[in-house]
Structure formats: C-alpha cells, structure tokens
Design an enzyme around this catalytic site. Sequence first.
Site, short mmCIF file in Angstrom:
data_model
loop_
_atom_site.label_atom_id
_atom_site.label_comp_id
_atom_site.label_asym_id
_atom_site.label_seq_id
_atom_site.Cartn_x
_atom_site.Cartn_y
_atom_site.Cartn_z
CG ASP A 7 34.81 37.32 41.28
OD1 ASP A 7 35.99 37.71 41.35
OD2 ASP A 7 33.84 38.04 41.59
CG ASP A 101 39.30 40.03 40.57
OD1 ASP A 101 38.94 40.71 39.59
OD2 ASP A 101 38.96 40.29 41.74
CD GLU A 102 33.86 39.95 37.62
OE1 GLU A 102 32.62 39.82 37.54
OE2 GLU A 102 34.41 40.98 38.07
#
EC number: 2.7.7.7
Length: 468
Positions: A7, A101-102
């Site tokens: 993350d 983002d993950e």
Amino acid sequence: MRVLHLDLDAFFASVEQRDKPSLRGRPVIVGGIGPRGVVSTASYEARTFGVRSAMSMSEARARCPHAAYLAGRFAVYREVSEFVMDQLRAISPLLEPLSLDEAFVDLGGSDLPDLSPGPVRKLADDLRATIRARTGVTASVGVASSKLMAKIASEQAKPDGMVVIEPGAELDVLHPLSVRALPGVGPATAARLARLGVKTVGDLARITEPDLVDLVGAAHGGMLHRLARARDERAVSTERESKSISVEDTFDRDVTDPTLLAALVTRLAEKLAERMNASGHSGRTITLKTRLHDFTTLSRSATLPAPTDDPRTVSRVASRLLSEIDVTGGVRLLGVGVSGLSDWVQDDLFGTEPEAAEDPGERSAGGFVGVRTDGASGEDAPADAVPSDGDRAGDVRVGELLHETQAWVPGMDVVHDEHGPGWVWGSGLGRVTVRFETAGTPPGPVRTFAADDPALSPARPHPQALSE
C-alpha cells in the site's frame, strides 16, 4: 508466508509533496475542490487534525484550514502506479491490483526458492527501497499466509514500514483488533455486533456460526465466522476485469433546468464513450444515476439487444431514462454508466432502444443498478433536448457544471514564459497565483498574474519521477 500486500502511503498527497518542495512536511489534502467536494487523500500531517478520506471538503477545511487543498493530477499518479505494479509483476505474475496504490502478490509465483521469513523480509525491503528511490514515494508492506493477514500486516506497518506475520502467530495478531478490521464489517454490522458485546475479533470468534448467520445472514455470517479464526482461503486473483464503466459528477449547485440536465447527460455519455473506447470495451446495459436535492438516489437502467460504444446511442438511452425521473426539485449529482461489458461492438443498433426500468429498492445512496428490460424500438430524443452546436452559452454552462472549463485549478502544472515551470496555488477574481518550483528545485517564489495573462499556460507535468 506466500501473500504480500503493498500500500503506497497517502499516495496522492505524497506525490504532490514530492513534486512541490514547499509542501513537504505540511498538511496536504487532495480531492474535489468545489463546495461539495470530497477528500481523496490526506497527508499524514493533515490526518493529525482528523482529516480522512471520503470526508467532505467543507469538514476538512474546518478541521485543517491551513492545509494545501489540491485538485489532483491523475496522469502523474497513474505513471507512478504503473511503475510500482511493474515492480510487483517482476516479483510474481500472480498480481491482484486493488487500486492505483494497493495490490496483493502471491509469492508462490516468484523465483524465491525459500518463502521463510528471512528471504521474504529481504525481498520486501528491496522492493520498498526500489520504489522510494525510483518514485520518491514510500510504501508499506505486509506479508502473511493469507490476504486477510497480509492486509492487516501492511496496516500495522504504516507509514513506510514492513510487518511479517509468521505462520502460527495469526490469532495473536488478529484477536485483539476491532471487528472493523475485518472486511465486510462496516458501521452498521459493527453496531449490531456490539449489541451482543462483540467489540474485538476475539469476541467475534467466540460467537457460534449459527448465531452469526441469524444476525447478519448466511453468506456474511459464514464469512465472518471463518475470518475471525484467520481462515481465509481467498486466492490472489489475476483477473479483475471491469464489470462496469461509469462517469459521474456532483454539481456545486442543484440543477433544475430540464434542458441543461439533458445537455449534461449528453456530455457525460460522450465522456463514458471515450472511456469505453480507451479501454476497448462496449456494453449492453446503460444506467443513469441521479441524486436529487434531498439526497435521494435513483437509478434507471435499460439493456440494448447488443453491445455499443457509440456516444449517440448511449446519450439517447440515458436521455430517455432521465425523462422518466421527476427532477423538478433539483439534481445534485448525475452519472451515466454501462455494464454487461464486451470487447466487440455490433454496428446495427440504431433505431432500437429499450424501455427504462427502475429498481424499486433504489431509494437511498448507492451505486448503479443493472436492471434488464426487454428491447423495444423507439424514436430519438427530441432535437431540442440539448443545446444546439451553436449554443455556445449552453456549452460553457455544461463545462462549468462538469468542472471542465475552470482554467486554473489548485495543484495543476503551469509554465510562464519568463518565470518557467510552477504550479497553481490558487485562483479567483480574475487572478491566478503560482508558485514557481518543481520536484528538483528548492521551494520557489510565489507570484500572482491576471487569469488571462498570455505568458502563462497549462503545462505537462514536470516531476522528477521514476529517476534512474
């Protein structure tokens, strides 16, 4: 020890701090700038004031009035995200991106001969170092035996850290946590569990499965019973195909003019078709989402006999759906979406149009609802439902409401013929204030110009990103 969860820390805000030296170490909030905007990301400096994602911008400004409020630069975020995802794919092809983002990675697909804690820690450390060096942003990483525990590990690692939960330690880590740590436990479910005295995952693990099923239903109860015991057999899925594509916008003021609403639907349909073309998709079910002045959310859907990506077809169907909704009180949000996606288009669709349907249960906030209806031929929407090509005032109004024509938005990259590259600090009253700095310079000076200054123009992003 086969699942890694990564993350990126406060991703959008971190990229802005990277590229804007004067914002490093200061509260930065990225999201919708208008009066009805919502926070997308808050930097850790802003979070100390209670600002969180999905909070209204008005509340964020009340909590942290001295923060920098930026509209966001998604092309830059996407560039960084693509680099990070490429690094993860280099580790293992078994990658499940969850957002920009993950992502989850199944380390069973990697070249690591040994998935014991030592080699896995080294791999994760090297990954985080590469991301920091090449992108200038930091990542938190969790590694464990399942997706549930890897996600919990990365949360415990934040910010800019790494946590490895070794086999056999799962319950020691999991049981002291709040039940909200489990996927699928939101405020409503947590409140129902609290009435049984359940506050932690350990408390939940003591509830029998039949009691959980009675409380929250068969599927949900069974899932919670398993997760509370760290039993998570969900595989890392490499095929997360889009089930739908949609565009929507919240207006700064409620819109009541039917002609203007029809023009807005037409423009949203055009934007939706652009997204479908860019992704190589077409779709059969067209959905119109409206949020009325009193926050009631209604969805109408209609299904075509074959998939389309034609903006005229999407606009015609969406306009017909709009005509079935009472909007006299005003509309605060409009959205157009498509589902039933395909990677092919049948051209012979013109002149065929389905009738609209409403999901009778869709009376509160929610997403698009796919309701299939039988196709029936119909005429095009009336020609006067949208402004004509010559109605420039109407086009400008549509652009303003969809936030397309505001020239200078906070955070955007600009360049001045004399002062060089910089970014917009703020604008209004016919003026624009620019700070002249980039990622590779010290904090720069601030200057204000007339909004129509011919020497000032929007610029391509100029971050020092993905450096070798």
